[in-house]
Design a protein around this motif. Structure first.
Motif, PDB file in Angstrom:
ATOM      1  N   VAL A  99       0.846  -1.203   0.000  1.00 13.86           N
ATOM      2  CA  VAL A  99       0.000   0.000   0.000  1.00 13.86           C
ATOM      3  C   VAL A  99       0.881   1.253   0.000  1.00 13.86           C
ATOM      4  O   VAL A  99       0.616   2.219  -0.729  1.00 13.86           O
ATOM      5  N   ILE A 100       1.943   1.232   0.783  1.00 12.30           N
ATOM      6  CA  ILE A 100       2.851   2.377   0.832  1.00 12.30           C
ATOM      7  C   ILE A 100       3.511   2.597  -0.525  1.00 12.30           C
ATOM      8  O   ILE A 100       3.602   3.730  -1.011  1.00 12.30           O
ATOM      9  N   GLY A 101       3.970   1.523  -1.142  1.00 14.96           N
ATOM     10  CA  GLY A 101       4.582   1.645  -2.469  1.00 14.96           C
ATOM     11  C   GLY A 101       3.630   2.260  -3.477  1.00 14.96           C
ATOM     12  O   GLY A 101       4.017   3.137  -4.265  1.00 14.96           O
ATOM     13  N   ARG A 102       2.382   1.831  -3.449  1.00 17.71           N
ATOM     14  CA  ARG A 102       1.383   2.386  -4.372  1.00 17.71           C
ATOM     15  C   ARG A 102       1.110   3.862  -4.087  1.00 17.71           C
ATOM     16  O   ARG A 102       0.946   4.663  -5.005  1.00 17.71           O
ATOM     17  N   LYS A 103       1.052   4.221  -2.802  1.00 14.96           N
ATOM     18  CA  LYS A 103       0.834   5.629  -2.453  1.00 14.96           C
ATOM     19  C   LYS A 103       1.987   6.502  -2.940  1.00 14.96           C
ATOM     20  O   LYS A 103       1.772   7.623  -3.400  1.00 14.96           O
ATOM     21  N   ILE A 104       3.190   5.996  -2.844  1.00 19.62           N
ATOM     22  CA  ILE A 104       4.349   6.768  -3.302  1.00 19.62           C
ATOM     23  C   ILE A 104       4.277   6.979  -4.812  1.00 19.62           C
ATOM     24  O   ILE A 104       4.490   8.087  -5.311  1.00 19.62           O
ATOM     25  N   VAL A 105       3.959   5.913  -5.546  1.00 22.64           N
ATOM     26  CA  VAL A 105       3.844   6.041  -7.007  1.00 22.64           C
ATOM     27  C   VAL A 105       2.729   7.027  -7.356  1.00 22.64           C
ATOM     28  O   VAL A 105       2.894   7.886  -8.232  1.00 22.64           O
ATOM     29  N   ASP A 106       1.590   6.942  -6.662  1.00 23.32           N
ATOM     30  CA  ASP A 106       0.492   7.877  -6.907  1.00 23.32           C
ATOM     31  C   ASP A 106       0.903   9.310  -6.583  1.00 23.32           C
ATOM     32  O   ASP A 106       0.471  10.255  -7.257  1.00 23.32           O
ATOM     33  N   THR A 107       1.743   9.493  -5.566  1.00 29.71           N
ATOM     34  CA  THR A 107       2.197  10.830  -5.188  1.00 29.71           C
ATOM     35  C   THR A 107       3.072  11.434  -6.278  1.00 29.71           C
ATOM     36  O   THR A 107       3.023  12.648  -6.517  1.00 29.71           O
TER      37      THR A 107
END
Length: 149
Positions: A99-107
């Motif tokens: 989830v953190i990895g996806r949030k970073i990519v979305d950011t």
């Protein structure tokens, strides 16, 4: 049967049973010690992985807040750590890391944040993307510690 033969056989059987008991006790003790050492080593290895992941995720997240161009080598390193967690950790920890990895990519895909916007994110708590991951790690490590004793 001769009483002296019976006596000698009883002594031999007693010595064999005593020897086997000693061997079995030593084997069980060694096995228990090796398991405890392995669990302690496993817990330390996971702690190191989680610490490294938190450091890497924080760097990537700060970079993502400030830039639209991703740091691909840092993201690659981050996803390598997530993959290691899928192997070594519980599903909850690995899922939270993902989830953190996806949030970073979305950011990275979102517009860059100004300092004022970052201050607002601090105020409302939305900047903390590691909270659930940290909680999952703590629960897992406490579970491992309880199994050790």
């Amino acid at each position: 049967m001769n009483p002296s033969v019976i006596s000698a056989l009883a002594a031999l059987v007693g010595a064999a049973i005593g020897g086997l008991t000693s061997v079995l006790a030593n084997w069980l003790s060694q096995r228990t010690q090796v398991r405890a050492e392995w669990r302690a080593h496993d817990r330390i290895r996971r702690q190191d992985l989680y610490k490294d992941f938190i450091d890497e995720a924080t760097r990537c997240y700060v970079d993502a807040l400030q830039h639209n161009e991703p740091d691909l080598s840092a993201l690659g390193s981050l996803y390598a750590k997530i993959s290691r967690m899928r192997i070594q950790s519980s599903r909850e920890v690995a899922d939270e890391a993902d989830v953190i990895g996806r949030k970073i990519v979305d950011t990275y895909l979102a517009p860059d944040k100004t300092f004022i916007e970052i201050r607002g994110m601090l105020a409302d708590g939305s900047i903390d993307i590691l909270g659930n991951f940290s909680d999952a790690c703590r629960a897992e490590l406490e579970s491992l510690r309880a199994q050790q004793f």
